[in-house]
Enzyme design. Structure first.
Site, mmCIF file in Angstrom:
data_model
loop_
_atom_site.group_PDB
_atom_site.id
_atom_site.type_symbol
_atom_site.label_atom_id
_atom_site.label_comp_id
_atom_site.label_asym_id
_atom_site.label_seq_id
_atom_site.Cartn_x
_atom_site.Cartn_y
_atom_site.Cartn_z
ATOM 1 N N TYR A 39 0.821 -1.211 0.000
ATOM 2 C CA TYR A 39 0.000 0.000 0.000
ATOM 3 C C TYR A 39 0.857 1.263 0.000
ATOM 4 O O TYR A 39 0.369 2.341 -0.350
ATOM 5 C CB TYR A 39 -0.918 0.046 1.226
ATOM 6 C CG TYR A 39 -2.014 -0.990 1.276
ATOM 7 C CD1 TYR A 39 -2.223 -1.884 0.217
ATOM 8 C CD2 TYR A 39 -2.845 -1.084 2.386
ATOM 9 C CE1 TYR A 39 -3.225 -2.839 0.289
ATOM 10 C CE2 TYR A 39 -3.848 -2.028 2.457
ATOM 11 C CZ TYR A 39 -4.033 -2.913 1.413
ATOM 12 O OH TYR A 39 -5.027 -3.854 1.489
ATOM 13 N N HIS A 97 -0.170 -11.627 1.566
ATOM 14 C CA HIS A 97 -1.114 -10.772 0.846
ATOM 15 C C HIS A 97 -1.741 -11.482 -0.346
ATOM 16 O O HIS A 97 -2.947 -11.419 -0.562
ATOM 17 C CB HIS A 97 -0.390 -9.500 0.393
ATOM 18 C CG HIS A 97 -1.314 -8.374 0.092
ATOM 19 N ND1 HIS A 97 -0.915 -7.060 0.128
ATOM 20 C CD2 HIS A 97 -2.631 -8.340 -0.239
ATOM 21 C CE1 HIS A 97 -1.946 -6.275 -0.184
ATOM 22 N NE2 HIS A 97 -2.991 -7.034 -0.411
#
Length: 269
Positions: A39, A97
């Protein structure tokens, strides 16, 4: 500690925007914050938390290991870098992830790295994200029951991911729903609007309450104080059986997150 049922997501929030979102959420009473290495906002999340002054013991911080750090000897250094950015000595939850694209890195190697990180106290709990039934089975076969805290998957009224949910339930694996509002697409749904009207609620509250009532955690994001405040009220909303059944019929198998070259072979609808 179990996975909090309600938290703040920070996907796509950058710079001052994510600082303001996290700071406001903490002021309003949010205590679970979800970030990820990819991110690019862990530093800002850490800054917002530090400036908010909420005791670390009251917070539940999640980050996710990106695909370039899945190798056995890369997991721990990657998480140590995350901790420096987040200004903390541990995260409460670290997730894979995405499964290694094409299985380039054996899942067993990444799980071993996460277990080492847990043993070192860098993470309190470990889990998965975007794992299919086959990949969940592989992880559970490798690591055994009761070790993985959650599988964070896209799950909304328009993508109810029933095969994944059923397998997870059968094997005692908790699910966390992301994109519960399908990037806002569900907000205009007439069925959800009707339910919201009956309850004097917002459509967002209905969708979030639906997911939580199924037993999933939710991590909606917002940059606006009024939306952050409103979303919290989903925790007090209870839908009846007919309303839950009506939402169940909205499933379109419509996926929002499907990154080319990264996403696994999804389970059939």
């Amino acid at each position: 500690m179990g996975i909090p049922a309600f938290g703040l997501g920070t996907f796509r929030l950058q710079g001052q925007t994510v600082i303001d979102s996290v700071r406001t959420a903490l002021e309003l009473g949010y205590r679970a914050i979800d970030s990820a290495q990819i991110y690019g906002n862990e530093t800002e999340v850490g800054q917002a938390i530090a400036e908010a002054g909420v005791p670390r013991g009251e917070l539940f911080l999640t980050t996710k290991v990106w695909i370039d750090s899945l190798a056995r000897d890369a997991v721990v250094p990657g998480l140590e870098a995350s901790l420096r950015r987040l200004r903390t000595d541990h995260v409460d939850l670290a997730l894979i992830h995405w499964p290694s694209p094409g299985g380039q890195v054996p899942l067993s190697a990444t799980l071993d790295g996460l277990l080492e990180a847990r043993e070192r106290g860098l993470v309190r709990q470990i889990g998965l994200s975007n794992f299919t039934v086959a990949l969940m089975r592989e992880a559970l076969d490798r690591i055994g029951p009761g070790v993985l805290a959650t599988n964070q998957v896209e799950l909304s009224p328009y993508l109810q991911n029933r095969r994944v949910a059923a397998f997870a339930r059968e094997h005692g694996l908790h699910l966390t729903s992301y994109m519960t509002l399908a990037y806002g697409k569900v907000l205009g749904d007439p069925v959800l609007q009707g339910i919201a009207q009956r309850h004097g609620a917002t459509v967002a509250q209905v969708a979030l309450a639906w997911a939580m009532q199924l037993g999933h955690a939710v991590i909606p994001s917002s940059t606006k104080r009024e939306h952050l405040t409103s979303n919290l009220k989903a925790r007090a909303l209870h839908l009846d059986e007919a309303e839950m059944a009506a939402i169940a019929r909205l499933d379109r198998h419509e996926r929002q997150a499907d990154p080319e070259g990264i996403a696994p072979a999804w389970d059939p609808a």
